[in-house]
Design an enzyme around this catalytic site. Sequence first.
Site, PDB file in Angstrom:
ATOM      1  N   SER A  55       0.806  -1.219   0.000  1.00 26.40           N
ATOM      2  CA  SER A  55       0.000   0.000   0.000  1.00 26.40           C
ATOM      3  C   SER A  55       0.842   1.273   0.000  1.00 26.40           C
ATOM      4  O   SER A  55       0.375   2.321  -0.454  1.00 26.40           O
ATOM      5  CB  SER A  55      -0.943   0.013   1.211  1.00 26.40           C
ATOM      6  N   HIS A 280      -0.164   6.339   6.363  1.00 25.30           N
ATOM      7  CA  HIS A 280       0.356   6.126   5.011  1.00 25.30           C
ATOM      8  C   HIS A 280       0.736   7.470   4.382  1.00 25.30           C
ATOM      9  O   HIS A 280       0.222   8.516   4.785  1.00 25.30           O
ATOM     10  CB  HIS A 280      -0.684   5.439   4.130  1.00 25.30           C
TER      11      HIS A 280
END
Length: 303
Positions: A55, A280
């Site tokens: 990811s 993230h």
Amino acid sequence: MNRTQYGWTASNRRRATAVGAALTGCALVVASAGPVAAHGNGQGRGTDYVALGDSYTSGPGIPKQVDVNCARSDHNYPSLVAAERRTSTFKDMSCGGATTVEMWKTQGTNPPQLNAVKRDTDLVTVQIGGNDIGFSSIIGTCAQLSSQDLAGNPCQRHYTSSGVDQLTLKILETAPKIARVLRAVHARAPHARVLVVGYPDLLPEDGSGCYPSVPFAAKDFPYLRDTGKRLNLMMRVVARLNRAEYVDTYGPTIGHDMCKDPAIRWVEPLRPASPAAPAHPNAKGEEAMARAVLKRLGKGHGR
């Protein structure tokens, strides 16, 4: 602390010493290893580029999402690199949640990532390993344990209760898995230039915290920061030992971690303010990783 309180025995001490020696050896290998063998052309026009990863590569939440199954953005760092290098072909196989297993295994609608690597592939970037050590689980565990001792290090105590740091062991156990991926890439594309992309800086370099934005106990921030550094060190060494180049994304992102103000952070906290997944990179973080990859490509083979 009484070392017997957490099961610290003579055997534990020997295991801990071995772990520390392994990490020290990693650093020595990096310092002494010779140049990386040259592969592929990697020179932009005419380049066939394949991106492999999890990811952090795919860019979940970053507009525009072009693959729902893999939470893949068309503004992740591989897409930015491909556009800048004006590659002739570009295949982004990155997928959120991927481990090294998914290099050979279908993940939802995403075929095995290595399937895209062909004999005429010139450039391959690989960013994998975070899910192999249990990245999401670590965050969840440390956030849950923080309430036990906000000023202390309950997460570190949890992972070192046997007398050996379990996260360090997981990192060492992941090394041969990444090495296997790199060997497979070389076997499929023997002339390709292969880059192992490290992970960016998630937490303050100075060890400070930012509870409750990032809900870790105060003394667990430096512990988790150092765990991230160990993961990157392992990736650097594995790259060097497997004829690949390492791309440092940690150094260029220091000062833009998820504890910083929204205007200057490149990694979002557990409650993102910009389009991105929790913990993230946001769009700026993907741009920073793209710059790091392009800088590495610009240096030429093995430099």
